[in-house]
Each structure stands twice: as C-alpha cells, then as structure tokens.
Design a protein around this motif. Structure first.
Motif, PDB file in Angstrom:
ATOM      1  N   ARG A 103       0.808  -1.312   0.159  1.00  0.00           N
ATOM      2  CA  ARG A 103       0.593  -0.118  -0.028  1.00  0.00           C
ATOM      3  C   ARG A 103       0.709   1.551   0.198  1.00  0.00           C
ATOM      4  NH1 ARG A 103      -3.447   1.766   0.609  1.00  0.00           N
ATOM      5  NH2 ARG A 103      -4.100   3.402   2.182  1.00  0.00           N
ATOM      6  N   ARG A 104       2.275   1.186   0.850  1.00  0.00           N
ATOM      7  CA  ARG A 104       2.419   2.712   0.623  1.00  0.00           C
ATOM      8  C   ARG A 104       3.435   2.609  -0.567  1.00  0.00           C
ATOM      9  NH1 ARG A 104       3.276   1.180   6.230  1.00  0.00           N
ATOM     10  NH2 ARG A 104       1.769   1.866   7.359  1.00  0.00           N
ATOM     11  N   GLU A 148       7.714   8.635   5.643  1.00  0.00           N
ATOM     12  CA  GLU A 148       6.715   9.187   5.600  1.00  0.00           C
ATOM     13  C   GLU A 148       5.792   8.998   6.801  1.00  0.00           C
ATOM     14  OE1 GLU A 148       4.049   5.328   4.114  1.00  0.00           O
ATOM     15  OE2 GLU A 148       2.346   6.473   4.958  1.00  0.00           O
ATOM     16  N   PHE A 149       6.837   8.783   7.247  1.00  0.00           N
ATOM     17  CA  PHE A 149       5.675   8.710   8.830  1.00  0.00           C
ATOM     18  C   PHE A 149       6.324  10.295   9.565  1.00  0.00           C
ATOM     19  CE2 PHE A 149       5.659   3.716   9.707  1.00  0.00           C
ATOM     20  CZ  PHE A 149       4.737   3.842   9.335  1.00  0.00           C
ATOM     21  N   VAL A 153       4.043  13.097   7.917  1.00  0.00           N
ATOM     22  CA  VAL A 153       3.551  12.839   8.185  1.00  0.00           C
ATOM     23  C   VAL A 153       3.000  13.804   9.838  1.00  0.00           C
ATOM     24  CG1 VAL A 153       1.554  11.523   9.651  1.00  0.00           C
ATOM     25  CG2 VAL A 153       2.602  11.024   7.252  1.00  0.00           C
ATOM     26  N   LEU A 186       3.637  17.901   9.086  1.00  0.00           N
ATOM     27  CA  LEU A 186       2.235  17.730   8.761  1.00  0.00           C
ATOM     28  C   LEU A 186       0.876  17.476   9.408  1.00  0.00           C
ATOM     29  CD1 LEU A 186       1.327  15.801   4.976  1.00  0.00           C
ATOM     30  CD2 LEU A 186       1.182  18.194   5.063  1.00  0.00           C
ATOM     31  N   ILE A 213      -5.138  12.799  13.853  1.00  0.00           N
ATOM     32  CA  ILE A 213      -4.423  11.952  12.948  1.00  0.00           C
ATOM     33  C   ILE A 213      -3.655  10.693  14.578  1.00  0.00           C
ATOM     34  CG2 ILE A 213      -2.002  12.047  12.079  1.00  0.00           C
ATOM     35  CD1 ILE A 213      -3.134  15.279  10.458  1.00  0.00           C
ATOM     36  N   GLY A 214      -3.127   9.599  13.444  1.00  0.00           N
ATOM     37  CA  GLY A 214      -2.518   9.010  14.962  1.00  0.00           C
ATOM     38  C   GLY A 214      -2.819   7.664  15.321  1.00  0.00           C
ATOM     39  N   ASP A 215      -4.404   7.233  14.413  1.00  0.00           N
ATOM     40  CA  ASP A 215      -5.170   5.807  14.582  1.00  0.00           C
ATOM     41  C   ASP A 215      -5.341   5.723  13.402  1.00  0.00           C
ATOM     42  OD1 ASP A 215      -6.217   3.333  15.570  1.00  0.00           O
ATOM     43  OD2 ASP A 215      -6.281   5.050  18.003  1.00  0.00           O
ATOM     44  N   ASP A 216      -5.881   4.400  12.540  1.00  0.00           N
ATOM     45  CA  ASP A 216      -5.963   3.793  11.858  1.00  0.00           C
ATOM     46  C   ASP A 216      -7.666   4.963  11.018  1.00  0.00           C
ATOM     47  OD1 ASP A 216      -4.956   1.366  12.243  1.00  0.00           O
ATOM     48  OD2 ASP A 216      -5.966   1.039  13.336  1.00  0.00           O
ATOM     49  N   LEU A 234      -6.301  15.080   3.783  1.00  0.00           N
ATOM     50  CA  LEU A 234      -5.959  14.953   2.746  1.00  0.00           C
ATOM     51  C   LEU A 234      -5.207  13.834   2.403  1.00  0.00           C
ATOM     52  CD1 LEU A 234      -3.686  16.821   1.410  1.00  0.00           C
ATOM     53  CD2 LEU A 234      -1.978  16.909   3.368  1.00  0.00           C
ATOM     54  N   LEU A 284      -7.293  18.824  10.345  1.00  0.00           N
ATOM     55  CA  LEU A 284      -6.685  18.379   9.632  1.00  0.00           C
ATOM     56  C   LEU A 284      -6.848  17.073  10.362  1.00  0.00           C
ATOM     57  CD1 LEU A 284      -5.775  17.632   6.612  1.00  0.00           C
ATOM     58  CD2 LEU A 284      -3.745  16.979   7.344  1.00  0.00           C
ATOM     59  N   GLY A 308      -6.400  13.339   9.404  1.00  0.00           N
ATOM     60  CA  GLY A 308      -6.667  12.832   8.236  1.00  0.00           C
ATOM     61  C   GLY A 308      -5.861  12.249   7.342  1.00  0.00           C
ATOM     62  N   GLY A 309      -5.378  11.112   6.845  1.00  0.00           N
ATOM     63  CA  GLY A 309      -5.043  11.661   5.825  1.00  0.00           C
ATOM     64  C   GLY A 309      -4.348  10.245   4.823  1.00  0.00           C
ATOM     65  N   ASP A 310      -3.703  10.504   3.420  1.00  0.00           N
ATOM     66  CA  ASP A 310      -2.909   9.644   3.143  1.00  0.00           C
ATOM     67  C   ASP A 310      -1.895   9.994   2.656  1.00  0.00           C
ATOM     68  OD1 ASP A 310      -2.342   6.332   3.076  1.00  0.00           O
ATOM     69  OD2 ASP A 310      -3.920   6.280   1.365  1.00  0.00           O
ATOM     70  N   THR A 311      -0.315   8.917   2.813  1.00  0.00           N
ATOM     71  CA  THR A 311       1.198   9.743   2.097  1.00  0.00           C
ATOM     72  C   THR A 311       1.098   8.975   1.596  1.00  0.00           C
ATOM     73  OG1 THR A 311       1.203  10.908   4.150  1.00  0.00           O
ATOM     74  CG2 THR A 311       2.712  11.137   2.436  1.00  0.00           C
TER      75      THR A 311
HETATM   76  P1  ADP Z   1      -2.643   2.978   7.378  1.00  0.00           P
HETATM   77  O1  ADP Z   1      -1.714   2.467   6.357  1.00  0.00           O
HETATM   78  O2  ADP Z   1      -3.153   2.611   8.490  1.00  0.00           O
HETATM   79  O3  ADP Z   1      -3.239   3.902   6.225  1.00  0.00           O
HETATM   80  P2  ADP Z   1      -1.073   5.253   7.493  1.00  0.00           P
HETATM   81  O4  ADP Z   1       0.696   5.432   8.065  1.00  0.00           O
HETATM   82  O5  ADP Z   1      -1.555   5.728   6.193  1.00  0.00           O
HETATM   83  O6  ADP Z   1      -2.281   3.823   8.184  1.00  0.00           O
HETATM   84  O7  ADP Z   1      -1.862   6.753   8.405  1.00  0.00           O
HETATM   85  C1  ADP Z   1      -1.452   7.071   9.837  1.00  0.00           C
HETATM   86  C2  ADP Z   1      -1.794   8.353  10.001  1.00  0.00           C
HETATM   87  O8  ADP Z   1      -1.192   9.479   9.265  1.00  0.00           O
HETATM   88  C3  ADP Z   1      -3.680   8.280   9.946  1.00  0.00           C
HETATM   89  O9  ADP Z   1      -3.989   8.221  11.286  1.00  0.00           O
HETATM   90  C4  ADP Z   1      -3.287   9.091   9.116  1.00  0.00           C
HETATM   91  O10 ADP Z   1      -4.874   9.779   9.228  1.00  0.00           O
HETATM   92  C5  ADP Z   1      -2.564  10.088   9.279  1.00  0.00           C
HETATM   93  N1  ADP Z   1      -1.778  10.817   7.430  1.00  0.00           N
HETATM   94  C6  ADP Z   1      -1.024   9.875   6.909  1.00  0.00           C
HETATM   95  N2  ADP Z   1      -1.151  10.813   5.745  1.00  0.00           N
HETATM   96  C7  ADP Z   1      -1.128  11.859   5.996  1.00  0.00           C
HETATM   97  C8  ADP Z   1      -1.769  13.195   5.579  1.00  0.00           C
HETATM   98  N3  ADP Z   1      -1.167  13.329   4.498  1.00  0.00           N
HETATM   99  N4  ADP Z   1      -2.571  13.728   5.800  1.00  0.00           N
HETATM  100  C9  ADP Z   1      -2.591  14.271   7.213  1.00  0.00           C
HETATM  101  N5  ADP Z   1      -3.018  12.730   7.687  1.00  0.00           N
HETATM  102  C10 ADP Z   1      -2.557  12.215   7.097  1.00  0.00           C
END
Ligand code: ADP
Ligand code: MG
Length: 342
Positions: free
Chosen positions: A9-10, A18-19, A22, A25, A40-43, A101, A131, A133-136
């Motif tokens: 996925r990453r 990546e961490f 985040v 951010l 931000i910080g949980d699933d 985001l 903000l 949560g999100g994904d990177t």
């Molecule tokens: P997962 O693999 O479970 O999706 P992630 O590592 O993607 O976990 O995300 C860990 C935490 O960081 C989650 O709370 C997610 O919402 C937050 N997060 C990840 N990318 C971003 C981003 N670009 N902006 C804001 N929050 C983010």
C-alpha cells in the motif's frame, strides 16, 4: 480491495520518511477542536457531528500541471488545495469543521512538505478547520483534500433552487484568476522573479494561487438565497449548472460583471475583460440567486462581512444563459469554461 495482484500500500520508499512527513504535517496544521475525538495517529479519525445537523462533504483533487503550474510554490499549493474545498462548502452555506488530505509526492521532500503544510495551515486556522487524517503515497504530485462541515438539517443552498424573477449576484470580482493564469503561463518561472512583477500583475497571480473561499458570505446568505454555486470553472459554465438544475434561464449584463483595478489595468477595455470574466475559472467567488425583496438584506450582510456583492442579472423563464452588452446586444461566450475531458 482483494485480489492476488495486491501491491504494497505504501509507495513512499522509506517508511521512516513517510512517518516523518506525516508528523511534520500534523504538527504544522494543528487546530484544536473539541469535536475531534481522534485526529491524525490512529487507523481512522473519530469526530462528533452536532445534533440536528447534516454533515456536508466535498472532495477536490489538484494535479500538478493541470490545476496549478508546475512552478507553483508549495505554500500556495497547500493553501489552494484546502481553499477549493472550503469554497464548495461555502457554496452550500455550510460551516467547515475538518479536512482529510491524500498527498502523492514524487519524493519525500521535507522542505517542500513543510512549506505546503504552512500554506494549508494558514487557511485552516482562518476557518478553524482541523486536519484529522489522510494518506501519503509516492507518485506524480497530486493533492486531494476532503473537507467536512455542517448545515442545519435540510438547510443547504442547492443548485436547484433558482426561481424566475431572482436576482443573480456574484461575490468579489471576476476574471482575476484567469488573467493570473495567463501571466503564470507566459511569465516568470521563479517566485523571486514573480516578486519583481508590477503590483497589479502580482495581485492577479495571487488571486490565482491563493483564492479566498467565501465561507462567511455563504453562511450569511444561506437563509436569504434560493440557490448558490462557487465559480471554479467559469461563470458562464457554473451558472449554467444552476439554470439546468433549476429548470430556468438567465440574462446577465456584461458591463455589471465586477472587475478589480488589477484586471482593469491588465485589460483596459470592458470587451477584453468579458471573456476572462465569463469563461475564466479559478476565481472561487460565490454566485447566488435570491428574490428581489431580499436583495437589500443580502447586500447589508455582505457589507458587514466586508466582501463585495454585485447584482449582475436576472433569472428568467426558459432555458440557457444570455449575456447582454450595454446596447442590449448578445455577448457570445465561445468557450463557456473549463472541462477536463474536452
Ligand atoms: P494506514 O496504513 O493505517 O492507512 P497511515 O500510515 O497511512 O496508516 O496513516 C497513519 C496516520 O497518519 C493516520 O491517522 C492517517 O490519517 C494519518 N496520515 C497519513 N498521511 C496523512 C496526510 N497526508 N495528512 C494527514 N494525515 C495523514
Ligand atoms: Mg494510509
């Protein structure tokens, strides 16, 4: 998603990078809200919607080279990614609360992300948006923001509410961003060179890069307006969405379209400005329709907020949009606005 061909996925190579991104951010964009149980910080994020409200959701993607020039500053990209979504909430008359985001980056560039986060955070703080949560991921630079807000139950401003006889109003001024885009395409490629441009040109670029979502105006006009839309793709095209959804037509007066001093300097003749004002996108102004007996109250509300609000035409029976010049002659809009798959 299932299937054997599942890929990791990453996409950003080093998980540590990546961490770090985040974390930076999250730190830069922190806005405390009592309705966020888990940001931000949980699933996933956990948030609380006020009672007797509707949740309003909007999502918009910005792709490098399509929605912003590749030379755009990271700060501006962060700002604009949130702004275009807050503009959608504003056009519903909603109060913004949270955002998520999804960020796709060519590489883990901490400096770029820090500037991006500052731009995002500057606007987020103005509107109290957290903000959550999100994904990177790694790939071509793409920014997707989803914004969440509230409306009282059944209280949203829809595109379908316009009625024959309504006055059509526009906030702010029109055409600046389209002029700014032209300047960005011909003009200086670095922010430093842009800093040496004449002030009027800098204003036009600023309007392209840092649109101001009209959130307060959307909230104030929600009880007064019949319909609203934000002008992202060009007034002619966006207003036509309202007309179709409402089953009505409209007549606009071209000479009433509000133009900034900067646009007047860039295009001194009104006829030169009209194409930019009617078909140019990216202004993120709000277009409302409301009954004439509420016009005075609407103008007063806008004055209190400090945003210009200008009557530009009328909703009429029939179909389609007509634009008239001061002599009553039709102004032809050759390309009504932006579409992705034209
Ligand atoms: P997962 O693999 O479970 O999706 P992630 O590592 O993607 O976990 O995300 C860990 C935490 O960081 C989650 O709370 C997610 O919402 C937050 N997060 C990840 N990318 C971003 C981003 N670009 N902006 C804001 N929050 C983010
Ligand atoms: Mg994830």
């Amino acid at each position: 998603m299932g299937g054997e061909a599942r890929r990791p996925r990453r996409a950003v190579r080093a998980a540590g990078a990546e961490f770090d991104l985040v974390r930076s951010l999250a730190r830069a964009t922190r806005v405390a809200r009592s309705d966020v149980r888990m940001g931000i910080g949980d699933d996933a994020a956990l948030v609380r919607v006020p009672p007797r409200s509707e949740l309003v959701l909007a999502v918009d993607t910005l792709v490098a080279g399509v929605h912003f020039p590749r030379s755009a500053a990271a700060f501006d990209i962060g700002w604009k990614a949130l702004a275009v979504n807050l503009s959608d909430l504003a056009a519903m008359g909603a109060r913004p609360a949270w955002a998520t985001l999804a960020l796709t980056l060519p590489r883990a560039d901490g400096t770029w992300v820090a500037a991006f986060a500052r731009g995002f955070a500057r606007l987020a703080r103005q509107h109290g948006v957290s903000l959550v949560g999100g994904d990177t991921t790694r790939g071509p630079l793409t920014v997707t923001v989803q914004a969440h807000g509230f409306l009282p139950r059944d209280g949203g401003l829809l595109r379908s509410g316009a009625r024959v006889g309504d006055v059509i109003l526009i906030s702010g001024c029109l055409g600046d961003a389209a002029a700014g885009l032209r300047l960005a395409m011909q003009g200086p490629k670095s922010p430093a060179a842009a800093g040496r441009m004449p002030a009027a040109q800098r204003t036009l670029l600023q309007r392209l890069n840092r649109p101001q979502p009209r959130v307060a105006l959307g909230l104030a006009l929600r009880p007064l307006a019949h319909a609203a839309i934000d002008v992202s793709d060009g007034l002619a095209q966006d207003l036509t969405h309202v007309l179709r959804a409402s089953g009505v037509g409209a007549v606009l007066q071209a000479d009433q379209l509000p133009a900034s001093g900067a646009l007047r300097r860039y295009r001194p003749l009104p006829q030169q400005r009209w194409p930019l004002q009617l078909a140019g996108g990216d202004d993120y102004e709000l277009c409302f329709t409301l009954p004439p007996q509420r016009l005075r109250r609407a103008l007063q509300a806008a004055r209190r907020i400090g945003v210009a609000l200008t009557p530009i035409g009328r909703v009429v029976a029939g179909r389609g949009l007509q634009v008239h010049d001061p002599a009553g002659k039709a102004v032809v809009v050759s390309r009504p606005g932006f579409t992705h798959f034209a």
